[in-house]
Design a protein around this motif. Sequence first.
Motif, PDB file in Angstrom:
ATOM      1  N   LEU A 350    -103.830  15.651 -27.797  1.00 29.71           N
ATOM      2  CA  LEU A 350    -105.081  14.927 -27.992  1.00 29.71           C
ATOM      3  C   LEU A 350    -104.826  13.422 -28.029  1.00 29.71           C
ATOM      4  CD1 LEU A 350    -108.112  15.328 -28.427  1.00 29.71           C
ATOM      5  CD2 LEU A 350    -107.660  15.666 -30.860  1.00 29.71           C
ATOM      6  N   ASP A 351    -103.767  13.017 -28.698  1.00 29.89           N
ATOM      7  CA  ASP A 351    -103.394  11.598 -28.735  1.00 29.89           C
ATOM      8  C   ASP A 351    -103.160  11.056 -27.330  1.00 29.89           C
ATOM      9  OD1 ASP A 351    -103.562  11.070 -31.426  1.00 29.89           O
ATOM     10  OD2 ASP A 351    -101.457  11.518 -31.847  1.00 29.89           O
ATOM     11  N   HIS A 352    -102.502  11.851 -26.509  1.00 32.48           N
ATOM     12  CA  HIS A 352    -102.215  11.432 -25.128  1.00 32.48           C
ATOM     13  C   HIS A 352    -103.510  11.183 -24.355  1.00 32.48           C
ATOM     14  CE1 HIS A 352    -100.081  11.131 -21.337  1.00 32.48           C
ATOM     15  NE2 HIS A 352    -100.878  12.061 -20.820  1.00 32.48           N
ATOM     16  N   ILE A 353    -104.479  12.075 -24.498  1.00 32.28           N
ATOM     17  CA  ILE A 353    -105.758  11.900 -23.814  1.00 32.28           C
ATOM     18  C   ILE A 353    -106.491  10.670 -24.338  1.00 32.28           C
ATOM     19  CG2 ILE A 353    -108.037  12.947 -23.421  1.00 32.28           C
ATOM     20  CD1 ILE A 353    -105.722  14.170 -21.830  1.00 32.28           C
ATOM     21  N   VAL A 354    -106.450  10.463 -25.641  1.00 31.15           N
ATOM     22  CA  VAL A 354    -107.107   9.293 -26.231  1.00 31.15           C
ATOM     23  C   VAL A 354    -106.512   8.013 -25.648  1.00 31.15           C
ATOM     24  CG1 VAL A 354    -107.419   7.985 -28.367  1.00 31.15           C
ATOM     25  CG2 VAL A 354    -107.811  10.456 -28.339  1.00 31.15           C
ATOM     26  N   ARG A 355    -105.162   7.950 -25.528  1.00 33.58           N
ATOM     27  CA  ARG A 355    -104.512   6.764 -24.962  1.00 33.58           C
ATOM     28  C   ARG A 355    -104.898   6.570 -23.501  1.00 33.58           C
ATOM     29  NH1 ARG A 355    -100.082   8.721 -28.011  1.00 33.58           N
ATOM     30  NH2 ARG A 355     -99.216   9.707 -26.134  1.00 33.58           N
ATOM     31  N   GLU A 356    -104.920   7.673 -22.735  1.00 29.56           N
ATOM     32  CA  GLU A 356    -105.298   7.578 -21.320  1.00 29.56           C
ATOM     33  C   GLU A 356    -106.716   7.058 -21.156  1.00 29.56           C
ATOM     34  OE1 GLU A 356    -104.710  11.279 -19.292  1.00 29.56           O
ATOM     35  OE2 GLU A 356    -102.684  10.709 -18.675  1.00 29.56           O
ATOM     36  N   LEU A 357    -107.629   7.554 -21.960  1.00 24.81           N
ATOM     37  CA  LEU A 357    -109.018   7.116 -21.867  1.00 24.81           C
ATOM     38  C   LEU A 357    -109.141   5.633 -22.213  1.00 24.81           C
ATOM     39  CD1 LEU A 357    -110.897  10.162 -23.476  1.00 24.81           C
ATOM     40  CD2 LEU A 357    -110.860   9.513 -21.067  1.00 24.81           C
ATOM     41  N   GLY A 358    -108.330   5.186 -23.155  1.00 32.59           N
ATOM     42  CA  GLY A 358    -108.372   3.786 -23.529  1.00 32.59           C
ATOM     43  C   GLY A 358    -107.882   2.852 -22.442  1.00 32.59           C
ATOM     44  N   GLN A 359    -107.062   3.369 -21.520  1.00 34.29           N
ATOM     45  CA  GLN A 359    -106.511   2.550 -20.446  1.00 34.29           C
ATOM     46  C   GLN A 359    -107.325   2.627 -19.159  1.00 34.29           C
ATOM     47  OE1 GLN A 359    -102.548   4.120 -20.117  1.00 34.29           O
ATOM     48  NE2 GLN A 359    -101.922   3.399 -22.165  1.00 34.29           N
ATOM     49  N   CYS A 360    -108.301   3.545 -19.095  1.00 33.95           N
ATOM     50  CA  CYS A 360    -109.100   3.729 -17.870  1.00 33.95           C
ATOM     51  C   CYS A 360    -110.298   2.784 -17.853  1.00 33.95           C
ATOM     52  CB  CYS A 360    -109.595   5.170 -17.779  1.00 33.95           C
ATOM     53  SG  CYS A 360    -108.303   6.379 -17.451  1.00 33.95           S
ATOM     54  N   SER A 361    -110.631   2.328 -16.658  1.00 36.01           N
ATOM     55  CA  SER A 361    -111.853   1.547 -16.492  1.00 36.01           C
ATOM     56  C   SER A 361    -113.046   2.486 -16.488  1.00 36.01           C
ATOM     57  CB  SER A 361    -111.812   0.770 -15.172  1.00 36.01           C
ATOM     58  OG  SER A 361    -111.835   1.672 -14.075  1.00 36.01           O
ATOM     59  N   ASN A 362    -114.234   1.952 -16.654  1.00 29.59           N
ATOM     60  CA  ASN A 362    -115.453   2.780 -16.619  1.00 29.59           C
ATOM     61  C   ASN A 362    -115.596   3.482 -15.271  1.00 29.59           C
ATOM     62  OD1 ASN A 362    -116.211   2.204 -19.245  1.00 29.59           O
ATOM     63  ND2 ASN A 362    -117.433   0.411 -18.649  1.00 29.59           N
ATOM     64  N   GLN A 363    -115.220   2.781 -14.193  1.00 32.86           N
ATOM     65  CA  GLN A 363    -115.315   3.387 -12.864  1.00 32.86           C
ATOM     66  C   GLN A 363    -114.367   4.571 -12.732  1.00 32.86           C
ATOM     67  OE1 GLN A 363    -117.506   2.703 -10.337  1.00 32.86           O
ATOM     68  NE2 GLN A 363    -116.604   4.543  -9.430  1.00 32.86           N
ATOM     69  N   GLU A 364    -113.157   4.418 -13.260  1.00 31.77           N
ATOM     70  CA  GLU A 364    -112.190   5.522 -13.206  1.00 31.77           C
ATOM     71  C   GLU A 364    -112.675   6.714 -14.030  1.00 31.77           C
ATOM     72  OE1 GLU A 364    -107.940   3.174 -12.630  1.00 31.77           O
ATOM     73  OE2 GLU A 364    -108.868   3.270 -14.631  1.00 31.77           O
ATOM     74  N   LYS A 365    -113.276   6.427 -15.168  1.00 31.76           N
ATOM     75  CA  LYS A 365    -113.815   7.505 -15.998  1.00 31.76           C
ATOM     76  C   LYS A 365    -114.929   8.249 -15.280  1.00 31.76           C
ATOM     77  CE  LYS A 365    -112.803   5.333 -20.483  1.00 31.76           C
ATOM     78  NZ  LYS A 365    -113.386   4.731 -21.703  1.00 31.76           N
ATOM     79  N   GLN A 366    -115.810   7.524 -14.609  1.00 32.08           N
ATOM     80  CA  GLN A 366    -116.919   8.157 -13.893  1.00 32.08           C
ATOM     81  C   GLN A 366    -116.412   9.003 -12.728  1.00 32.08           C
ATOM     82  OE1 GLN A 366    -120.087   8.302 -14.878  1.00 32.08           O
ATOM     83  NE2 GLN A 366    -119.368   7.163 -16.682  1.00 32.08           N
ATOM     84  N   THR A 367    -115.387   8.499 -12.048  1.00 33.69           N
ATOM     85  CA  THR A 367    -114.812   9.262 -10.932  1.00 33.69           C
ATOM     86  C   THR A 367    -114.210  10.570 -11.438  1.00 33.69           C
ATOM     87  OG1 THR A 367    -114.333   7.243  -9.695  1.00 33.69           O
ATOM     88  CG2 THR A 367    -113.100   9.223  -9.090  1.00 33.69           C
ATOM     89  N   GLN A 368    -113.472  10.500 -12.549  1.00 37.76           N
ATOM     90  CA  GLN A 368    -112.866  11.701 -13.120  1.00 37.76           C
ATOM     91  C   GLN A 368    -113.929  12.688 -13.599  1.00 37.76           C
ATOM     92  OE1 GLN A 368    -109.710  12.669 -13.020  1.00 37.76           O
ATOM     93  NE2 GLN A 368    -110.383  14.588 -13.973  1.00 37.76           N
ATOM     94  N   ARG A 369    -114.994  12.161 -14.190  1.00 37.18           N
ATOM     95  CA  ARG A 369    -116.080  13.037 -14.640  1.00 37.18           C
ATOM     96  C   ARG A 369    -116.697  13.794 -13.464  1.00 37.18           C
ATOM     97  NH1 ARG A 369    -119.123  12.426 -19.528  1.00 37.18           N
ATOM     98  NH2 ARG A 369    -117.960  11.286 -21.117  1.00 37.18           N
ATOM     99  N   ALA A 370    -116.910  13.083 -12.358  1.00 36.81           N
ATOM    100  CA  ALA A 370    -117.513  13.719 -11.180  1.00 36.81           C
ATOM    101  C   ALA A 370    -116.601  14.792 -10.601  1.00 36.81           C
ATOM    102  CB  ALA A 370    -117.837  12.660 -10.130  1.00 36.81           C
ATOM    103  N   LEU A 371    -115.292  14.493 -10.533  1.00 32.90           N
ATOM    104  CA  LEU A 371    -114.340  15.470 -10.008  1.00 32.90           C
ATOM    105  C   LEU A 371    -114.319  16.726 -10.866  1.00 32.90           C
ATOM    106  CD1 LEU A 371    -111.362  13.117  -9.071  1.00 32.90           C
ATOM    107  CD2 LEU A 371    -112.832  14.370  -7.480  1.00 32.90           C
ATOM    108  N   GLN A 372    -114.339  16.532 -12.180  1.00 34.78           N
ATOM    109  CA  GLN A 372    -114.337  17.670 -13.100  1.00 34.78           C
ATOM    110  C   GLN A 372    -115.607  18.489 -12.954  1.00 34.78           C
ATOM    111  OE1 GLN A 372    -113.318  16.946 -17.334  1.00 34.78           O
ATOM    112  NE2 GLN A 372    -115.182  18.085 -17.842  1.00 34.78           N
ATOM    113  N   SER A 373    -116.742  17.823 -12.922  1.00 31.27           N
ATOM    114  CA  SER A 373    -118.030  18.511 -12.835  1.00 31.27           C
ATOM    115  C   SER A 373    -118.149  19.317 -11.542  1.00 31.27           C
ATOM    116  CB  SER A 373    -119.167  17.488 -12.925  1.00 31.27           C
ATOM    117  OG  SER A 373    -120.420  18.111 -12.852  1.00 31.27           O
ATOM    118  N   ASN A 374    -117.635  18.772 -10.459  1.00 29.76           N
ATOM    119  CA  ASN A 374    -117.754  19.448  -9.157  1.00 29.76           C
ATOM    120  C   ASN A 374    -116.971  20.753  -9.089  1.00 29.76           C
ATOM    121  OD1 ASN A 374    -119.519  17.606  -8.017  1.00 29.76           O
ATOM    122  ND2 ASN A 374    -117.887  16.333  -7.166  1.00 29.76           N
TER     123      ASN A 374
END
Length: 419
Positions: A350-374
């Motif tokens: 969980l800590d690893h995911i929290v750190r990764e999210l903190g380093q991602c831009s909003n655009q990168e987060k949105q791209t990952q969300r779309a890939l997951q949802s699809n």
Amino acid sequence: MKWTVFGEDWGSHPSSTQHLFRYLSANEQVVWMNSMGLRHPKLNAHDIKRLYTKGKKMMTRNASKHASCYCEPPLLQSVPVTPPESRPQTVLSPMALPFYGFPPARKVNKYCLSRQIKKAQASMQKSPHALWLSLPSAVDVIGHCDEEVSVYYCGDDFRALAGVDHKIIGRMEDELVEKCDLILTASEMLADRFPAHKTRLLEHGVDYRQFAQKRSKPTGVPHTKTLGFYGQLADWVDIELLEKIADHYPSWTLMLIGAVHTNTKELLNKPNVKILPPMPHSQLSAFVQNWDIALLPFRHCQQIDHCNPLKLREYLASGTPIVCTDFHAARAYQSAITLVSEHDDYISKLDHIVRELGQCSNQEKQTQRALQSNLVKQDDWSQKAKLAHHYVLCALNEKQGITPPKTFNSKREVCIELR
């Protein structure tokens, strides 16, 4: 086709059977029998209240008609592709005694239930009749409801499910497997337990549009960073792990939504834990979409190993990052979610995911969300309803000799063209 369905109480917990028949009821004739239960009642407040409610409905011969007339249902192709506001035309409370270990009670149940079903079906237009059983406790009605094909839909491992009389229900499931014409299972682990020649895999679906379409932030979501879980807080949820997570992230909110069926006193007393009672299924998407991370903190046990939880695909469709206990059904999505094995440290992952999210831009987060949802876009319940209909129709045709029996090397879902 017309259907008789033995399932859970209609309108209660949104089970997979209810999701399927929200679609099938739109164009098919459906008689729905509310839950017969899976254990003997006990002398406690919950069971006494439930017995009173069930008894009251049974004595008043509760049956609600939701359609004044019914046209001959169109063919399979007409199953709608958007969620309809459909429900079975007839909903019945079972005239049954919840004492499945006593043969005389089972004989009484068989007589009373078959009479109920035949009476309800008598007003429907002539059409092939499928008997669908989601609970082993209904096994005795097979062959006594004028059905032409019988289906066992196994959505859970009843031999490990909490709150079930495992010995009695296990024997009834054995009888059901022997008697029914078709078995549909929600997971591969469940499918492996049953005869290959009549078992097909029908994995759970998702209300994709509901969970993927962006929702505004509901008032109940806190302004802090939020970890979330919805579902029953029961013995198969790792409550001790949730306590550790709450302690490890004191500046975050741990949001829980659902009924409490186990000891959660210490957990719910923590200042950063927020719990909401069960809410309508349609409201859950707005919450999970606005969490920072969605959790599936299950215990490692037989029930979880064999399960295929509805919330897994709902979490995926929402696009919210997921940290999940490793179990068989989740491994198909390991490219998009964080799986924690029995020997891993959940909080470290969980800590690893929290750190990764903190380093991602909003655009990168949105791209990952779309890939997951699809990943679950093709798993909408409308498609699962079509597939269920297809399997049942094939079993009916084989039983009537219209098509020769087929031998499958795999119980995986078949790829069929359903226009």
